[in-house]
Design a protein around this motif. Sequence first.
Motif, PDB file in Angstrom:
ATOM      1  N   SER D 167      58.296  61.709  35.894  1.00  0.00           N
ATOM      2  CA  SER D 167      58.724  61.375  36.967  1.00  0.00           C
ATOM      3  C   SER D 167      59.225  61.411  37.772  1.00  0.00           C
ATOM      4  CB  SER D 167      59.069  59.863  35.771  1.00  0.00           C
ATOM      5  OG  SER D 167      58.796  59.054  35.447  1.00  0.00           O
ATOM      6  N   VAL D 168      60.453  61.812  37.732  1.00  0.00           N
ATOM      7  CA  VAL D 168      61.411  62.258  38.489  1.00  0.00           C
ATOM      8  C   VAL D 168      61.085  63.254  39.931  1.00  0.00           C
ATOM      9  CG1 VAL D 168      64.071  64.323  38.658  1.00  0.00           C
ATOM     10  CG2 VAL D 168      63.758  62.418  37.000  1.00  0.00           C
ATOM     11  N   ALA D 169      60.244  64.283  39.190  1.00  0.00           N
ATOM     12  CA  ALA D 169      59.593  65.373  40.211  1.00  0.00           C
ATOM     13  C   ALA D 169      58.795  64.083  41.225  1.00  0.00           C
ATOM     14  CB  ALA D 169      58.475  65.725  39.518  1.00  0.00           C
ATOM     15  N   ALA D 170      58.008  62.868  40.688  1.00  0.00           N
ATOM     16  CA  ALA D 170      57.124  62.327  41.823  1.00  0.00           C
ATOM     17  C   ALA D 170      57.894  61.666  42.973  1.00  0.00           C
ATOM     18  CB  ALA D 170      56.775  61.567  40.334  1.00  0.00           C
ATOM     19  N   ILE D 171      58.884  61.356  42.201  1.00  0.00           N
ATOM     20  CA  ILE D 171      59.751  60.770  42.708  1.00  0.00           C
ATOM     21  C   ILE D 171      60.929  61.468  43.713  1.00  0.00           C
ATOM     22  CG2 ILE D 171      62.561  59.337  42.878  1.00  0.00           C
ATOM     23  CD1 ILE D 171      61.456  58.586  40.294  1.00  0.00           C
ATOM     24  N   ILE D 172      60.900  62.418  43.597  1.00  0.00           N
ATOM     25  CA  ILE D 172      61.765  63.261  44.862  1.00  0.00           C
ATOM     26  C   ILE D 172      60.485  63.681  45.280  1.00  0.00           C
ATOM     27  CG2 ILE D 172      62.444  66.116  44.879  1.00  0.00           C
ATOM     28  CD1 ILE D 172      64.230  65.452  42.801  1.00  0.00           C
ATOM     29  N   LEU D 173      59.403  63.946  45.628  1.00  0.00           N
ATOM     30  CA  LEU D 173      58.335  64.278  45.400  1.00  0.00           C
ATOM     31  C   LEU D 173      57.678  63.413  46.777  1.00  0.00           C
ATOM     32  CD1 LEU D 173      55.840  66.492  43.767  1.00  0.00           C
ATOM     33  CD2 LEU D 173      57.090  67.283  45.914  1.00  0.00           C
ATOM     34  N   VAL D 174      57.534  62.492  46.280  1.00  0.00           N
ATOM     35  CA  VAL D 174      57.040  61.381  47.679  1.00  0.00           C
ATOM     36  C   VAL D 174      58.938  60.009  48.563  1.00  0.00           C
ATOM     37  CG1 VAL D 174      57.146  58.195  47.505  1.00  0.00           C
ATOM     38  CG2 VAL D 174      55.827  59.479  45.638  1.00  0.00           C
ATOM     39  N   TRP D 175      60.019  60.724  47.971  1.00  0.00           N
ATOM     40  CA  TRP D 175      61.333  60.915  48.358  1.00  0.00           C
ATOM     41  C   TRP D 175      60.844  62.457  49.821  1.00  0.00           C
ATOM     42  CZ3 TRP D 175      65.060  63.588  50.120  1.00  0.00           C
ATOM     43  CH2 TRP D 175      66.555  62.831  50.721  1.00  0.00           C
ATOM     44  N   LEU D 176      60.610  63.093  49.402  1.00  0.00           N
ATOM     45  CA  LEU D 176      60.149  64.026  50.142  1.00  0.00           C
ATOM     46  C   LEU D 176      59.784  64.037  51.590  1.00  0.00           C
ATOM     47  CD1 LEU D 176      61.345  67.174  48.027  1.00  0.00           C
ATOM     48  CD2 LEU D 176      62.527  66.901  50.317  1.00  0.00           C
TER      49      LEU D 176
END
Lengths: 431, 206, 247, 309, 335
Positions: D167-176
């Motif tokens: 989830s953290v990775a997905a959230i960061i990727l979407v944010w980026l």
Amino acid sequence: MSIQQAGLSKKTGPMHRAIIGIAAAMLGAYVAQVSVAAAGTGPIVIGITSDASGQYANSGASDRRGMKMAIAEFNAKGGVLGRKIEFIHIDTETTPATGSRVAERLISRDKVSFMIGAVSSGVANAISQVAQKNGVIYLNTNSSSPTESGKNCHRVKFVWDGNGANFAQAAVSNAIDSYGTKWQLVTNDYVWGHNTASATKALVEKAGGKIIGEILVPQGTRDFSSILLKIQQDKPQVVAAAVGGDDQKALRQQVAQLGMGQNPAWINNQQDWPDVYGLPTDNLFGVFGTTWYYKLDLPGVIDFVARYQNMYPDTKMKVPGNVFYNGYMATHSLLSAIEAAGTTNNHAVIKQLEQLKVSAADRMQHHDAFMNPKTHQMQQTVYLATANVGSSDKDDMFKIVSNSAPMKVADAKAEATCNLESFADTPVYEP
Amino acid sequence: MSVPFLEVDNLRKEYSRGLINKRITFSLEANFSIEEPAIVGMMGPNGSGKTTLFELITGSNLPSSGRVMVMGQNIHDVRYDERDRLAIHYHQSYQVRSFHRTRPKFMMQPADCEYPMVHLFDEPQFNTQDGYIGFMLDFFRKLRGEGRLVFVCLHPNEPFHLNIMREVCERYIFVRDGSLTLADDFDKLVELEPVRDYLGRLVDVA
Amino acid sequence: MALFEAQHLHKRFGDRVVLEEINLSFEAGQLSGIMGPNGAGKTTCFNVLTGRYKPDRGKVLFDGQDITGMTPRAIARKGISRSFQIMNLFDDFSVIENVLIAVPQVRDRGFNMTRRVAADVAAMDKAAVVLEQVGLQDKAYENAGSLPYGDRRALEIGVALATEPRLLFLDEPTSGLGIDATARLSELILELKHAYTIVIIEHDMKFLFGLADNIAVIHWGQVITRGTPDELRANKWVQSSNLGKLA
Amino acid sequence: MDFLINLTPHLVNGIALGLLFALIALGFMLIVGVMEVINLAHGSLFALGGYFAMMIIGVEPGWFGPLGDWYVGLPAGARYSFALVLGPIAVGLVGMLLELCLRGTYGKDPLFGLLLTFGAAMVIEELIRIGWGSGEQFLQTPPAISGAFIWNGLIWSTYRFFAAGFSVAAIILVWLFLERTPYGAIIKAGAHDSEMVRALGINLSQLRLYVFAFGVALAALAGIIMAPIWGLRPHVGVDAVIPAFLIIVLGGVGSFVGAVIAGVLVGLTVGITGAYASEWSLMSMYLLLIVVITFRARGLFGKKSMLEN
Amino acid sequence: MNNNTGFGAWITRPMLITFAILVSLPFWIDSVGLYQYLGVEIVIWMVYALGFNLLLGYTGLPSFGHGAYFGIGAYAFGLSQLHITESIWLGLICAILFAALGGAIVAAFLSHRRGIYYALLTIAFGQVFWFLSIKWHTVTGGEDGLLNIPRPDLNIGFASFSLSSNEALYYFVLALFVVVVIGLWRLVHSPYGTVIKAIKQNEMRTGFIGYNVWLYKWSVFTLSTALAGLAGGMFAMAQESAYPDVMSLHASGFIVMMVLIGGGMVSFWGPVIGAAVYFLARDLLGSATETWLLWYGLMFMAMVMFKPEGIAGAWQGFIKRGDASTDGDKKPVTR
């Protein structure tokens, strides 16, 4: 517009025409549908009231298959009292309010002779209330709430599944001996959960065990992680879970992930076959109750399974489970009782059912079963089962641990709380 | 007056790029002081550092080294929400006050003034058509008359811009590539080689 | 004493300061103007004056009474009414309904659930008078949403007038209007000028110069200058601008 | 002190749970924020993602010829990764279809978009039931992320931590993606000013199509991640859409950071009440919402939105 | 905004026609293949939908937790019958009062909010009530609900009627429906009705011309919940039980669907049409196929896509088109 020029009043047309149009459309839509079964001579129509959507849709489908197989078998023999048996099914949506409406519809519009089917106790209550008002016999096939044959019992309602109290009777003393005396309860915070938990609690304390705590879980809980951590912190030897429906499915999944299914020991009140079929066996944690299993080593079972497979070759469930079994047995017993009574008169059929005795052989169980005339619950053998770990057969998921005779697991409280309506208060109904 | 209005003391601001191999992409150096109320005109091409200097003076940007004293107070030691009592930055048509908050309020001193002493107008939108220029210039003069220090910063691209500067300003600062040149009046300003270079044709027309 | 006064108003939104030390006063019977370039804070100023936003600091006085921070409703009930720059009508109502609902008598009976609205003859008359004032009497039963733009502007003013205000605020009434419609609006306001105390926000100097008794110029969230139209016109930059050439 | 020692695991657990909630809300947030459509089909598409993944992982030999056989021969981890990519894409395509249906509702009362997707939710749920039956299904996870480990004397689920990390990775990727790429800039522009997007020469209807598909794909991704925890059944989406809704409002409609923080906040609330007052754990999130919205009208980080009118 | 006929009168022609159809219903309902009990439920839900539309269609406030008040009404009716005394009037008054009380408290939280935040808070409160109804099982009977609620006789002073048959109950419910229709018709054409319609169109402006928007929003929510409570009380009487799931989010969603399908946004009669269509469609589809949800959902999607203004709206559009060709009335159909 709420304000209008005084002189410019509008014609009266639109709404007038609208309503006539709608009425016409309604008529048109229903004209094709009109069909009324003539009483006495035509077919016997059974209203199937099982859930096809909502939490218990899957169990409802299994339940339905059981009833249909029993009906098909009777029709193959020429029906009952020379009358063919038909059925009509309406989805009760796992919603009591819908259950009421469906029951009203089946009775007043479709003129059904009997109603069968329930998984959710709420729906069963709703239906049975309408049934009692009209005198229509109703079979609650698969709801395991103790209140069904206790507080909410009715003269026209018969309950065919074992209930939470039965299963607890079967499990508790066994578990104290095997696993220990330090128990924790995980209870769904609603009536069924509380009833089952209090039955367990009484039994545990009677057998010398100790309840170290009860964790109440609201209905609709999907995440049990914090509760499982809490259990680990409290370190009980046995956890008795009275968690039902989708909550139970999520709990099972999460217990399996932690590998906590063995330690502590879990007593899981009951496990319906359709809920677990197709899942890996480590999802079946602990010990749980059931009324039947397709691998019981008894005469007739193999034939029964073969009949199932013959009738439902395409269904996902390759073997019948307890829900199917209850649906089948209930329907079978009802039709037999009609035959024995020689009439569809409800009072006569109720009297037949109240003295119903089915031999162990006919029920493919270890002990004879009988209907308790005071509670209208079928008293039957209760099995304890556990996961059949390491089985190579994908269907063979349970390992039967023990069986208990009906009297040993009887729900003593039920008779005290059940107060059946008198026959005088039950309208005569002869479809 | 003993305390100078504005003291920009060996101020230096560097922007750099790259985390490991730092390259300085822009640097600004300033060192001047203004003792009394005035209208100061500031000119220079885009990107020369005018806005950065304003931000440093109002305290919304941190200097790399050096300090800014407004009315004797180091602007970076004044409470964030009171810095605008000393110096205020007008960006086109509105005022901006954004700060990188690095210290809690109690570690800072309150401002000593009630109404901003230094007014920095960053490229006000001058348009000869709508007539508002007149009111703006009046406002600059009014502030000056009330004893404030006014900066007007422009990137002139029309002759009338220079006319405005000449009409209203008393002192001038020319900024180019991060370095400042001061001039005491308009004629001296336009005599400067880099200024002539930059303004080119506009000077002759004006 | 002035009918309406604003003292030391400050307002900021986040790091953007929109009002700084605003002091204004409007005399009874006069038509005052507030003008300034786009984005200079005029509308925010208006919104603070009429109670839509609460100022961070400062006071608003109406008839000597402090009305700072009162709800728009309370301010409206004190007799201050306003029109909006972005059209703010009841689009599904007819023109007369728009006006009628603003009439104080109707407002006082707002919780009456059994009476018919149209049965209130006095209120209907009052609404009719307002419609005549703003020249919409012929369109009383048209849907407000389907009116042409200029008529909607007039209706904006009509709704504000129907509340029987002691002070009328008009927010950029000419916004989006063509030359003809602006001229018609000028006439309408000139007529209203005799009966009401009016404050107008305008971007268009020419419009205000022709109507106002005195004008405050707002820029950078501050009052940068104020005076009568003649005083303001004396400025040489104003004279050399388009406006000066026209005037 | 004992209390603190007992509390710590629940804090850790709550944060992990919160990250999962944030993931569930992510796609919902994107669609609400950019398109101002409240997508009630979010839950059904969430479930659909799980079912697609189950199908992709469960391919059996002989289904797709040699390519299929090669695929079946891959290790479980590889097949799972395939599912994580292909599942959302497939659901994204379904989402595109839904977006086409939604077009008529743009510019109208947001209620209509909400109702259309409510209908779509019923349809998708029923289609799942027709396609896969109404029974409980099981989504297999590769051995590497299954099982449990012991930490501080307590058993923890490996998968749960994988899921939280994912989830953290997905959230960061979407944010980026939103903050650091030109596409993100366009999407954000579309969120605030559709006129501007048009002025930039970008096809607004295409933008909406892709944003919707992207949001829906994120729903599916969350569905795949949650399936091993919640189980997989046709109506599992109902459990997802309510928390998603709640988190978006709590965080403030249109705020990415708000949604993430609100997700963690809800996770912590549910986790801690789950441990100390478990019977109130479900209620706690609603009470949290009521308290926050009572004091902060637009949630924690909300900006003004069209959905308020 | 709403339909044009007879705006000022107490009784209008469409009303009379509606009443006439409904009064005659018991005589023909069986012959069209329906059943009496369905009529009872439909009329009860019509009352519920009309009250709900006061909020949604007239004031523009979306509530997705309205089932809570319907449920409170049902429980209040049941509890008063079981624990106080068997009386229809007491039961219904309790139902109305308790639902309105719950509504009034919730509305106090809600009325400063708008749009999605308003909607969300209604959901949150709805869920809280639903949750309490299950949690507080000593009073409410938990998920089993309150069972065996008596259906008391109708006592009107000089005479007493048994309502045990569905026909009798139907006429009782219909009488209340008539009262509600007339009252609401009056209300929406009163000054109060005008103000709430104004709030729907432009909440801010309504404040700026001096109305206490908060108080209107609060009062209309409370009124609407009172009607939901009345409907809930009647429902408990019809079902002779009260269940928590009428309070669930799902059930609350259905009332929204009903009102919008019928065309509550554009017509007074929308909710009435919607409730009828909803139950008929559900009854038809539900008995015809197990996958009724699929067809129902598709029907619903088609409705929103092609006729978002609902059945009443579609009908109005049809009529308008007819009018345009005759008298050139170009008043547009409003939202």
